[in-house]
Design a protein around this motif. Sequence first.
Motif, short mmCIF file in Angstrom:
data_model
loop_
_atom_site.label_atom_id
_atom_site.label_comp_id
_atom_site.label_asym_id
_atom_site.label_seq_id
_atom_site.Cartn_x
_atom_site.Cartn_y
_atom_site.Cartn_z
N LEU A 13 1.11 -1.23 -0.29
CA LEU A 13 -0.15 -0.03 -0.46
C LEU A 13 0.82 0.80 0.14
O LEU A 13 1.73 1.00 0.38
CB LEU A 13 -0.81 -0.28 0.88
N GLU A 14 0.86 2.29 -1.35
CA GLU A 14 1.57 3.14 -1.60
C GLU A 14 0.08 4.74 -1.28
O GLU A 14 -0.64 4.72 -1.57
CB GLU A 14 2.37 3.60 -1.95
N VAL A 15 0.83 5.43 0.21
CA VAL A 15 -0.40 6.69 0.14
C VAL A 15 0.45 8.15 -0.15
O VAL A 15 1.90 8.36 0.27
CB VAL A 15 -1.01 7.05 1.72
N THR A 16 0.34 8.35 -0.99
CA THR A 16 0.88 9.76 -1.79
C THR A 16 1.14 11.05 -1.90
O THR A 16 -0.93 11.34 -2.32
CB THR A 16 0.71 9.60 -3.35
N ASN A 17 0.87 11.84 -1.17
CA ASN A 17 0.12 13.28 -0.76
C ASN A 17 -1.35 13.25 -0.82
O ASN A 17 -1.49 14.24 -1.32
CB ASN A 17 0.88 14.43 -1.37
N LEU A 18 -1.38 12.39 0.46
CA LEU A 18 -3.60 12.48 1.18
C LEU A 18 -3.75 14.14 1.36
O LEU A 18 -3.44 13.95 2.74
CB LEU A 18 -3.92 11.37 1.46
N THR B 49 4.04 4.37 2.97
CA THR B 49 4.36 3.47 2.69
C THR B 49 4.75 2.51 3.69
O THR B 49 4.93 1.98 4.48
CB THR B 49 5.83 3.34 2.21
N VAL B 50 3.60 1.06 2.99
CA VAL B 50 3.49 -0.26 3.67
C VAL B 50 4.09 -1.38 2.82
O VAL B 50 3.23 -2.14 2.18
CB VAL B 50 1.76 -0.46 4.07
N PRO B 51 4.91 -2.25 3.68
CA PRO B 51 5.54 -3.25 3.32
C PRO B 51 5.48 -3.89 3.44
O PRO B 51 4.61 -4.06 4.17
CB PRO B 51 7.42 -2.73 3.22
N GLU B 52 5.12 -5.07 2.58
CA GLU B 52 4.23 -6.55 2.85
C GLU B 52 5.63 -7.60 4.21
O GLU B 52 6.28 -6.86 4.36
CB GLU B 52 4.32 -8.06 1.23
N HIS B 53 4.60 -8.35 4.72
CA HIS B 53 5.15 -8.91 6.05
C HIS B 53 6.04 -8.12 6.75
O HIS B 53 7.14 -8.91 7.03
CB HIS B 53 6.40 -10.36 5.24
N ASN C 253 -3.31 12.75 19.82
CA ASN C 253 -5.13 12.47 19.61
C ASN C 253 -5.71 13.55 18.19
O ASN C 253 -5.22 14.71 18.01
CB ASN C 253 -5.78 13.08 20.57
N GLY C 254 -6.08 13.56 17.24
CA GLY C 254 -6.59 14.09 16.44
C GLY C 254 -5.95 14.87 15.83
O GLY C 254 -5.96 15.60 14.62
N ALA C 255 -4.65 13.01 15.53
CA ALA C 255 -3.15 13.56 14.15
C ALA C 255 -4.12 13.25 12.89
O ALA C 255 -3.81 14.13 11.49
CB ALA C 255 -2.37 13.65 14.67
N GLY C 256 -4.91 12.57 12.92
CA GLY C 256 -5.92 12.19 11.64
C GLY C 256 -4.97 11.05 10.96
O GLY C 256 -5.51 10.38 10.18
N LYS C 257 -4.91 10.23 12.00
CA LYS C 257 -4.67 8.24 11.90
C LYS C 257 -5.72 8.14 11.04
O LYS C 257 -5.39 7.41 10.41
CB LYS C 257 -3.79 8.17 12.95
N THR C 258 -6.47 8.50 12.08
CA THR C 258 -7.95 6.85 11.93
C THR C 258 -8.64 7.89 10.72
O THR C 258 -9.30 6.68 9.74
CB THR C 258 -9.15 7.73 13.27
N THR C 259 -8.52 8.75 10.29
CA THR C 259 -9.27 9.46 9.27
C THR C 259 -8.13 8.46 7.96
O THR C 259 -8.63 8.87 6.93
CB THR C 259 -8.88 11.27 9.19
N THR C 260 -6.75 9.02 8.25
CA THR C 260 -6.41 8.11 6.83
C THR C 260 -6.74 6.66 6.66
O THR C 260 -6.72 6.34 5.83
CB THR C 260 -5.06 8.27 7.44
N TRP D 215 -2.86 0.53 -4.41
CA TRP D 215 -2.89 -0.85 -3.70
C TRP D 215 -2.12 -1.89 -4.66
O TRP D 215 -2.55 -2.44 -6.14
CB TRP D 215 -3.92 -1.18 -3.44
N ARG D 216 -0.99 -2.32 -4.24
CA ARG D 216 0.07 -3.17 -5.54
C ARG D 216 -0.13 -2.62 -6.28
O ARG D 216 -0.08 -2.82 -7.58
CB ARG D 216 -1.24 -4.92 -5.92
N GLY D 217 -0.08 -1.14 -6.38
CA GLY D 217 0.29 -0.77 -7.75
C GLY D 217 -0.93 0.20 -8.66
O GLY D 217 -0.67 0.78 -9.69
#
Lengths: 240, 289
Positions: free
Chosen positions: A5-10, A26-30, A39-46, A63-65
């Motif tokens: 998974l890659e999130v870019t400038n969301l 960036t979420v690498p596999e395994h 609190n309130g930084a935006g983690k859950t929103t992400t 997701w996988r490109g």
Amino acid sequence: METLLEVTNLHVNLAGYHILQGVNLTVPEHAVTVLLGRNGAGKTTTMRAIMGYLRAAAGEISWRGQPLAGLRPYQIARRGIGYMPEEGHLFGNLTVQENLAMVGTKGTQHAARLERALTLFPDLRTAWARRAGTLSGGQKQMLGLARLLVADPALMLIDEPSKGLSPGMVEALAATLCVLRETSTILLVEQNFHLARQVGDYFSVIDEGHTCLSGAMAQLVERADWQRQYLGLAVTSGEV
Amino acid sequence: MGIYLTLALNGIVNGSLYFLMAAGLTLIFGLMRVVNFAHGGLYLWGAYLAAFTFATTGNFTLALAGGAVVAIVLGVVMERGLIAFVYHNENGQLLVTMGIMLILTELIKVPFGPSELSANTPNDLSNSWLVGQVVIVQYQLFMIAASVIVFLLLLWVLHKTRLGMIVRAGVYNPELVEACGIAIRRVFTMVFAVGAGLAGLAGAIAGPYLGAVTPTMGFDMQLNVFIIVVVGGLGSLTGSFVASMLIGILTAVVSFYFSSLAVLVNVLVMVVVLLIRPQGLFGERESPA
């Protein structure tokens, strides 16, 4: 290691507020990637934007490109992303058995995954026919995690599973997450740094809606100044 | 004694008709929490189409199917076209569905006119027997059987099938159902269609019982059915069934002695039940997630 998974400038707007103002992730596999922040930084929103519950105002989630833009949450789930929200992570009006059956009931692989979940969480076996709404806080978290285990997605998004749990339960949760990390890729939102450092391989810190720091968890554990600056932790002798 | 037994039988038959319509509203209002004031309009269109179909073809099965199908089509168009946009807005639902109810009630006059349309009972269901002092009409037994079958069928689907489990889960936590990879909006459209179809079926069955169908029959029926769903407990089929029989018998008795007070008594029953048991007779307080 492949990037799942890659999130870019969301960027995400919510009720007229500009909540996410440039999240990169960036979420690498395994591996276990921990999303940290106050609190309130935006983690859950992400997390909710990744799952398609919230629309991105700008930026990209891939997701996988392949971009996930425009997909409904159920379509994103079918691509292999499982989600355990911070609140409302179970169906309180269904039994434990029905909660686990919501992610499917057929096939020998399903039976094996169910058996694994019940071996990991034996309490659920004894509460099998009970309504999920009547379970204790710890059992509810177990059920949420068990549902993910049975679904066996390529990536598990887990939003603050330690919230509201006693210190003893948090230790048990950490042990469980350590078991899960052996076979799963996890993106974990967590405020409890003690738990995050036990299970995390990588981290990303969100502050005021944007990513301000990312790297290997081992680096963050070493840097007391980063912990103080970005997480607001009071640190003594390098121990948190 | 005969009069009491006759009132009881009439009450059960009334209750059966109420339940056929309340079952659909239990799904739409009780489970999905859509305040559907157009439910009576679906009942109305089902009644007219069935009466018309039976008058022109003489086939009662076809008439029942026609009544249900027209309501399903109207229900799906309504849900996809309007209600899907106000799922989380109760005021919006109220205004939209009330508007649809008025439109459906006026539109029925275009093909069928403003006067009543007679609805005949099929010959196969027209027998009657004198048992003691009570006259039992075959069509009344058919209505009771239809409501019991619908009740048992819905109970089975909701509690013994995967689809029913998904519906119950979707009512509790629709976002999480989507996270399980299930298209909850399609499920809700299907539930709405089934609820609408039941309203149409109730209308189709009501016509021969009432002897005629009229443009106001949807409005006449709607208030009692809402009372039933609330008294029974939102989302409880068993509650709706019991409340239907209760209100049916009460309506029969009160109408016999003080005909103008029937609706008032039903409203009073609702008020008393809500004061004593706010979640209704068979409703449950929501358990925390």
